[in-house]
Scaffold this active site. Structure first.
Site, short mmCIF file in Angstrom:
data_model
loop_
_atom_site.label_atom_id
_atom_site.label_comp_id
_atom_site.label_asym_id
_atom_site.label_seq_id
_atom_site.Cartn_x
_atom_site.Cartn_y
_atom_site.Cartn_z
N SER A 239 0.85 -1.19 0.00
CA SER A 239 0.00 0.00 0.00
C SER A 239 0.88 1.24 0.00
CB SER A 239 -0.90 0.01 1.24
OG SER A 239 -0.11 0.32 2.37
N LYS A 240 0.24 2.39 -0.01
CA LYS A 240 0.97 3.66 -0.06
C LYS A 240 1.99 3.80 1.08
CE LYS A 240 -1.79 6.78 -2.79
NZ LYS A 240 -3.25 6.65 -2.61
N ARG A 241 1.67 3.15 2.20
CA ARG A 241 2.59 3.22 3.34
C ARG A 241 4.00 2.75 2.95
NH1 ARG A 241 2.03 -0.59 6.89
NH2 ARG A 241 0.46 -1.70 5.69
N HIS A 242 4.05 1.86 1.96
CA HIS A 242 5.34 1.30 1.55
C HIS A 242 6.08 2.16 0.55
CE1 HIS A 242 3.04 -2.39 2.85
NE2 HIS A 242 4.11 -2.44 3.61
N GLY A 243 5.58 3.36 0.27
CA GLY A 243 6.25 4.23 -0.70
C GLY A 243 5.47 4.24 -2.00
#
Ligand code: GLU
Length: 467
Positions: A239-243
């Protein structure tokens, strides 16, 4: 008889093209190309609240950038509402579906009661005998028999069984006339004569419902292949949390499409221990048998490594064209770039492409040869001892006088000068590099000097060392 393969990529236009979607598209595209089949693009835009035209455009742009060309479409589900209605009415006539007047509030209330009683929150079948309704909004629901098992012979996961008792009477058409995903997808896959449904395995639990619909409509089943999820490095769903997770974000960071393709294909598929694949090789080798069942972990370091590989291999001419926006981003003025000859710019790129892992990095490292104020790396400045400065001052008039300002002549000059000073060549070359590029690493400094030309080299020496 050879089967005429027809596959589709069916994104919902609710955002950019993400890494997971891009891999699904790629596998469908490769499967189609491998079999000489047809790759179809279908935009699943029946949810007006979440679908946007902008997102549909961004998805198509992402696919085109990756070179995943489609043979049919884009079909848009929002333009096909009459087709869904027709099939829903047919199921209604045949007693395989019914009209449901339960309101969302009532359904929610009953769901809560079921959950509180520890029961599965399934629709209770209250409207099951209603074939027609006058003057009230209603949804059309599919009637599930709820006995037996539904079996999927999945091309990736193998045999997967679902207990039919778990399947609820699901909505086909909402009261506003729009179809649900499970309904529209089946009608379209049938009408578009899809032979293989290749999609993420987050849809595996939808598949038994879809199979029941195929059976209810009397259509043969396609083959199913559910692809394992892509996880972030911490093993949670990517997800976006991972970049950066969208294909466009990688493009804007300076990744090449072929690196992206090569990276995506290996998220769940392998061919021996080969890591680098041309597109032609992928088309030749790609089969679903080699798709693994276990989730793949997204590894940005590997993607970066692959990108470096493709940058090194790319034609300087192409890289130069791609670099313009990145040079601008790095602070090089448009006019400066326009003034340079293309061949000269290509020469610069050729010198620097060896070491760069992204186009952004390539623009950053090579910009010192373009007309920009050079920022001195503090580490580099440390190398300019007073001894080094004095030597360079002594060297200046000889650079002015050098007959031909070529890399070769410059090197010969520097070697002779070093010997005369009782110094090593590096003790001359390194301070020169620092003055001319502001950095401690660069391509061979005498080549750089030839590129910069005598006038710019001397000007730079004067700027840094004083008159
Ligand atoms: N619109 C669905 C999605 O984006 C497509 C699923 C399918 O391929 O059936 O997840």
């Amino acid at each position: 008889m050879k089967e005429n393969v027809r596959v589709r990529f069916a994104p919902s236009p609710t955002g950019y093209l993400h890494v997971g979607g891009a891999r699904t598209a790629l596998y469908n595209w490769l499967f189609a190309r491998h079999h000489g089949g047809t790759f179809i693009l279908r935009i699943e835009d029946t949810d007006p609240e979440r679908s946007t035209e902008e997102s549909a455009g961004a998805i198509m742009e992402g696919l085109s950038w990756l070179g995943l060309d489609w043979d049919e479409g884009p079909y848009r589900q929002a333009e096909r509402l009459a087709l869904y209605r027709e099939s829903a009415e047919r199921l209604l006539r045949e007693g395989k579906a019914y009209c449901c007047v339960c309101t969302p509030e009532e359904l929610e209330e009953r769901r809560k009661v079921s959950l509180a009683a520890g029961l599965p929150p399934k629709y209770d079948g209250r409207c099951r005998d209603q074939r027609a309704i006058e003057g009230r909004p209603f949804a059309i629901r599919f009637r599930m028999e709820g006995i037996g098992k539904t079996i999927i012979e999945d091309l990736v996961h193998g045999r997967v069984e679902f207990d039919d008792a778990e399947l609820e009477d699901f909505v086909l058409l909402r009261s506003d006339g729009t179809p649900t995903y499970n309904f529209a997808v089946v009608i379209d896959d049938v009408l578009m004569e899809i032979t293989h449904v290749i999609r993420g395995d987050d849809h595996l639990s939808n598949t038994p419902k879809q199979i029941k619909l195929y059976e209810g409509l009397g259509f043969p089943l396609p083959r199913f292949a559910h692809l394992p999820m892509i996880l972030g490095p911490d093993k949670s769903r990517l997800s976006k949390r991972h970049g950066a997770t969208s294909v466009q974000a990688y493009r804007d960071l300076g990744y090449l499409p072929e690196a992206m393709i090569n990276y995506l294909v290996r998220l769940g598929w392998s061919h021996g221990d080969q890591e680098i694949f041309s597109k032609e090789e992928l088309v030749r080798y790609f089969t679903l048998e080699k798709v693994g069942k276990t989730p793949a972990v997204f590894d940005p370091a590997k993607l970066l490594w692959l990108n470096g590989h493709y940058i090194k291999q790319a034609e300087a001419k192409r890289l130069t064209e791609l670099l313009f926006p990145f040079w601008e981003e790095a602070g090089v003025g448009q006019e400066e770039l326009q003034k340079k000859e293309t061949g000269w710019l290509e020469g610069v790129v050729r010198m620097y492409q060896e070491r760069a892992k992204t186009l952004r990095e390539l623009a950053e490292s090579s910009k010192v040869l373009l007309e920009v104020p050079i920022e001195m790396d503090p580490e580099a400045t440390k190398l300019l001892s007073s001894e080094a400065r004095t030597r360079l001052q002594t060297l200046r008039p000889r650079l002015e006088a050098l007959a031909e300002f070529t890399a070769e002549a410059l090197e010969t000059l520097a070697r002779g000068f070093a010997a005369e000073q009782g110094a090593k060549l590096v003790e001359i070359a390194q301070p020169l590099r620092v003055v001319l590029t502001g950095r401690t690493v660069s391509p061979p400094i005498f080549v750089i000097m030839e590129f910069l030309g005598r006038e710019r080299c001397l000007r730079r020496l004067k700027d840094v060392l004083g008159p």
